[in-house]
Design a protein around this motif. Structure first.
Motif, PDB file in Angstrom:
ATOM      1  N   GLN A  41      -4.637  14.240  -7.355  1.00 51.96           N
ATOM      2  CA  GLN A  41      -3.207  14.230  -7.678  1.00 51.96           C
ATOM      3  C   GLN A  41      -2.480  13.122  -6.931  1.00 51.96           C
ATOM      4  O   GLN A  41      -1.590  12.460  -7.484  1.00 51.96           O
ATOM      5  N   ALA A  42      -2.861  12.914  -5.668  1.00 52.95           N
ATOM      6  CA  ALA A  42      -2.229  11.842  -4.892  1.00 52.95           C
ATOM      7  C   ALA A  42      -2.548  10.476  -5.502  1.00 52.95           C
ATOM      8  O   ALA A  42      -1.678   9.600  -5.609  1.00 52.95           O
ATOM      9  N   ARG A  43      -3.787  10.303  -5.910  1.00 50.67           N
ATOM     10  CA  ARG A  43      -4.174   9.042  -6.537  1.00 50.67           C
ATOM     11  C   ARG A  43      -3.441   8.846  -7.858  1.00 50.67           C
ATOM     12  O   ARG A  43      -3.033   7.728  -8.205  1.00 50.67           O
ATOM     13  N   ALA A  44      -3.250   9.943  -8.601  1.00 50.37           N
ATOM     14  CA  ALA A  44      -2.567   9.858  -9.892  1.00 50.37           C
ATOM     15  C   ALA A  44      -1.112   9.431  -9.746  1.00 50.37           C
ATOM     16  O   ALA A  44      -0.515   8.871 -10.682  1.00 50.37           O
ATOM     17  N   THR A  45      -0.537   9.700  -8.579  1.00 49.16           N
ATOM     18  CA  THR A  45       0.851   9.304  -8.341  1.00 49.16           C
ATOM     19  C   THR A  45       0.953   7.936  -7.671  1.00 49.16           C
ATOM     20  O   THR A  45       2.040   7.521  -7.265  1.00 49.16           O
ATOM     21  N   GLY A  46      -0.195   7.245  -7.560  1.00 53.12           N
ATOM     22  CA  GLY A  46      -0.172   5.872  -7.070  1.00 53.12           C
ATOM     23  C   GLY A  46      -0.572   5.665  -5.630  1.00 53.12           C
ATOM     24  O   GLY A  46      -0.407   4.557  -5.099  1.00 53.12           O
ATOM     25  N   MET A  61       0.839  -1.197   0.000  1.00 48.42           N
ATOM     26  CA  MET A  61       0.000   0.000   0.000  1.00 48.42           C
ATOM     27  C   MET A  61       0.872   1.245   0.000  1.00 48.42           C
ATOM     28  O   MET A  61       1.911   1.292   0.657  1.00 48.42           O
ATOM     29  N   THR A  62       0.456   2.246  -0.768  1.00 45.99           N
ATOM     30  CA  THR A  62       1.169   3.518  -0.816  1.00 45.99           C
ATOM     31  C   THR A  62       0.303   4.594  -0.186  1.00 45.99           C
ATOM     32  O   THR A  62      -0.861   4.759  -0.558  1.00 45.99           O
ATOM     33  N   MET A  63       0.845   5.320   0.769  1.00 43.03           N
ATOM     34  CA  MET A  63       0.074   6.329   1.485  1.00 43.03           C
ATOM     35  C   MET A  63       0.616   7.731   1.177  1.00 43.03           C
ATOM     36  O   MET A  63       1.822   7.950   1.118  1.00 43.03           O
ATOM     37  N   HIS A  64      -0.316   8.670   1.027  1.00 48.54           N
ATOM     38  CA  HIS A  64       0.035  10.080   0.842  1.00 48.54           C
ATOM     39  C   HIS A  64      -0.636  10.880   1.955  1.00 48.54           C
ATOM     40  O   HIS A  64      -1.765  10.574   2.351  1.00 48.54           O
ATOM     41  N   ILE A  65       0.054  11.883   2.457  1.00 52.76           N
ATOM     42  CA  ILE A  65      -0.475  12.718   3.540  1.00 52.76           C
ATOM     43  C   ILE A  65      -0.677  14.138   3.014  1.00 52.76           C
ATOM     44  O   ILE A  65       0.165  14.675   2.288  1.00 52.76           O
ATOM     45  N   ILE A  66      -1.794  14.723   3.382  1.00 55.29           N
ATOM     46  CA  ILE A  66      -2.137  16.098   2.984  1.00 55.29           C
ATOM     47  C   ILE A  66      -2.352  16.921   4.248  1.00 55.29           C
ATOM     48  O   ILE A  66      -3.022  16.476   5.179  1.00 55.29           O
ATOM     49  N   ASP A  91      -2.265  21.436   5.698  1.00 55.25           N
ATOM     50  CA  ASP A  91      -2.464  22.817   5.261  1.00 55.25           C
ATOM     51  C   ASP A  91      -1.308  23.690   5.743  1.00 55.25           C
ATOM     52  O   ASP A  91      -0.526  23.297   6.614  1.00 55.25           O
ATOM     53  N   SER A  92      -1.232  24.876   5.188  1.00 57.30           N
ATOM     54  CA  SER A  92      -0.093  25.752   5.475  1.00 57.30           C
ATOM     55  C   SER A  92      -0.093  26.291   6.898  1.00 57.30           C
ATOM     56  O   SER A  92       0.928  26.810   7.358  1.00 57.30           O
ATOM     57  N   ALA A  93      -1.210  26.135   7.615  1.00 54.37           N
ATOM     58  CA  ALA A  93      -1.241  26.561   9.015  1.00 54.37           C
ATOM     59  C   ALA A  93      -0.281  25.740   9.863  1.00 54.37           C
ATOM     60  O   ALA A  93       0.071  26.149  10.979  1.00 54.37           O
ATOM     61  N   SER A  94       0.159  24.587   9.360  1.00 55.81           N
ATOM     62  CA  SER A  94       1.093  23.734  10.090  1.00 55.81           C
ATOM     63  C   SER A  94       2.497  24.324  10.128  1.00 55.81           C
ATOM     64  O   SER A  94       3.347  23.847  10.894  1.00 55.81           O
ATOM     65  N   ASP A  95       2.758  25.318   9.293  1.00 55.70           N
ATOM     66  CA  ASP A  95       4.073  25.972   9.224  1.00 55.70           C
ATOM     67  C   ASP A  95       5.202  24.992   8.904  1.00 55.70           C
ATOM     68  O   ASP A  95       6.356  25.206   9.301  1.00 55.70           O
ATOM     69  N   ILE A  96       4.883  23.936   8.172  1.00 53.96           N
ATOM     70  CA  ILE A  96       5.910  23.016   7.696  1.00 53.96           C
ATOM     71  C   ILE A  96       6.506  23.598   6.414  1.00 53.96           C
ATOM     72  O   ILE A  96       5.770  23.931   5.483  1.00 53.96           O
ATOM     73  N   PRO A  97       7.817  23.742   6.334  1.00 49.81           N
ATOM     74  CA  PRO A  97       8.431  24.273   5.112  1.00 49.81           C
ATOM     75  C   PRO A  97       8.114  23.402   3.905  1.00 49.81           C
ATOM     76  O   PRO A  97       8.047  22.166   4.010  1.00 49.81           O
ATOM     77  N   ALA A  98       7.903  24.028   2.764  1.00 49.97           N
ATOM     78  CA  ALA A  98       7.598  23.291   1.531  1.00 49.97           C
ATOM     79  C   ALA A  98       8.756  22.372   1.162  1.00 49.97           C
ATOM     80  O   ALA A  98       9.924  22.660   1.425  1.00 49.97           O
ATOM     81  N   GLY A  99       8.421  21.245   0.546  1.00 52.29           N
ATOM     82  CA  GLY A  99       9.439  20.311   0.088  1.00 52.29           C
ATOM     83  C   GLY A  99      10.001  19.412   1.161  1.00 52.29           C
ATOM     84  O   GLY A  99      11.037  18.776   0.962  1.00 52.29           O
ATOM     85  N   THR A 100       9.317  19.333   2.305  1.00 54.58           N
ATOM     86  CA  THR A 100       9.818  18.523   3.415  1.00 54.58           C
ATOM     87  C   THR A 100       9.826  17.027   3.081  1.00 54.58           C
ATOM     88  O   THR A 100      10.737  16.310   3.467  1.00 54.58           O
ATOM     89  N   HIS A 101       8.809  16.568   2.367  1.00 60.03           N
ATOM     90  CA  HIS A 101       8.661  15.135   2.111  1.00 60.03           C
ATOM     91  C   HIS A 101       7.933  14.942   0.789  1.00 60.03           C
ATOM     92  O   HIS A 101       6.969  15.657   0.500  1.00 60.03           O
ATOM     93  N   ASP A 102       8.378  13.974  -0.003  1.00 55.29           N
ATOM     94  CA  ASP A 102       7.763  13.798  -1.320  1.00 55.29           C
ATOM     95  C   ASP A 102       6.381  13.176  -1.250  1.00 55.29           C
ATOM     96  O   ASP A 102       5.656  13.168  -2.251  1.00 55.29           O
ATOM     97  N   LYS A 103       6.007  12.641  -0.097  1.00 59.63           N
ATOM     98  CA  LYS A 103       4.664  12.083   0.072  1.00 59.63           C
ATOM     99  C   LYS A 103       3.787  12.974   0.952  1.00 59.63           C
ATOM    100  O   LYS A 103       2.865  12.511   1.596  1.00 59.63           O
ATOM    101  N   LEU A 104       4.098  14.269   0.953  1.00 61.46           N
ATOM    102  CA  LEU A 104       3.331  15.251   1.729  1.00 61.46           C
ATOM    103  C   LEU A 104       2.927  16.408   0.834  1.00 61.46           C
ATOM    104  O   LEU A 104       3.776  17.016   0.174  1.00 61.46           O
TER     105      LEU A 104
END
Length: 287
Positions: free
Chosen positions: A73-78, A1-6, A8-21
């Motif tokens: 988009q997440a589904r399109a990437t598997g 199984m492949t999991m993707h996490i979504i 929002d920007s309120a989390s203040d996580i810098p962009a590009g942190t993880h390829d599955k986020l």
């Protein structure tokens, strides 16, 4: 199984942190000018506009269409499973938007799960970081969501404000009280409790404020260094945060080297109300 996490920007996580986020932007409005947080409005530019203006900006939730696109988009990437972690439902309609999009896409029967972080800013961020850790460890989405639901109650998110000015602008503190507070160098300590931002105390002067922050950490049970943690600062400079780290070395020195402490710049969702010069800590507690 492949999991993707979504999230929002309120989390203040810098962009590009993880390829599955995927990080979806909230909107920020300064008058008639509307920006997408972290897309066409950097954190640095946000604080420039905040300081220059006389009125507070307003934030807008991530809408269901944006979540629907992210799911596609997440589904399109598997991705077979998708976990959406949102800003506290008591602070924004973003969680409701995620629920609408997830339901339209088939919900849990289609492998899509939505979790209310009951947090904001770096408190939400460390829950997402924990989710990424569990994902990489091979957990399924139902297992991961169950673990996050159990762990989110141990998150302690605290902030020390340098000024009352932006609480005054937002109508949260009367003008006279804000003026007196500035005169007496009153530093409010805030926290996230049951999904809401609350005032935990007031200290006279920055040193007493930092001490109050540490007492709140101790009262909460202390820092669990086996779990994600994060420090944050608002505005353009991390000078006050570095001073806090110096004064609070006893909290970190047995577990982490100074250069290992994760530090981020707090963005618009909370920065709108704190103004520049605030410092923040989010951790999982032992208690």
């Amino acid at each position: 199984m492949t999991m993707h996490i979504i999230t929002d920007s309120a989390s203040d996580i810098p962009a590009g942190t993880h390829d599955k986020l995927t990080i979806l932007p909230l909107s920020i409005a300064f008058g008639t000018a509307i920006y997408q947080d972290g897309v066409d409005l950097s954190v640095e530019r946000f604080y420039d506009l905040l300081i220059e203006g006389d009125h507070l900006p307003t934030t807008g939730q991530v809408n269901p269409f944006a979540y629907s696109q992210a799911i596609e988009q997440a589904r399109a990437t598997g991705a077979d499973e998708i976990v959406i972690i949102t800003l506290s439902s008591k602070l924004s309609g973003t969680h409701e938007s995620a629920c609408i999009a997830a339901h339209e896409a088939g919900g849990t029967s289609a492998g899509i799960y939505v979790l209310d972080s009951k947090q904001a800013t770096i408190g939400e961020g460390i829950l997402v970081e924990y989710a990424l850790r569990l994902r990489d460890a091979g957990m399924t989405a139902p297992e991961l969501v169950g673990e996050l639901e159990a762990a989110r109650g141990r998150i302690c998110t605290l902030g020390l404000l340098d000024t009352l000015e932006f609480l005054r602008r937002g109508g949260r503190v009367p003008a006279a009280a804000a003026a007196l507070g500035e005169l007496l160098s009153i530093k409010p300590v805030i926290g996230v409790r049951d999904g809401e931002v609350v005032m935990l105390g007031r200290a006279r002067g920055s040193k007493n404020g930092r001490n109050l922050l540490n007492r709140e950490i101790t009262t909460a049970g202390g820092v669990d260094f086996s779990m994600p943690l994060c420090l944050g600062y608002s505005g353009q400079s991390d000078h006050l945060l570095q001073k806090y780290i110096d004064d609070s070395a006893m909290l970190w020195e047995q577990a982490l080297r100074r250069e290992e402490l994760p530090i981020v710049q707090v963005g618009a969702t909370i920065g709108t109300h704190t103004g520049p010069g605030a410092i923040a800590l989010a951790c999982f507690t032992l208690g």
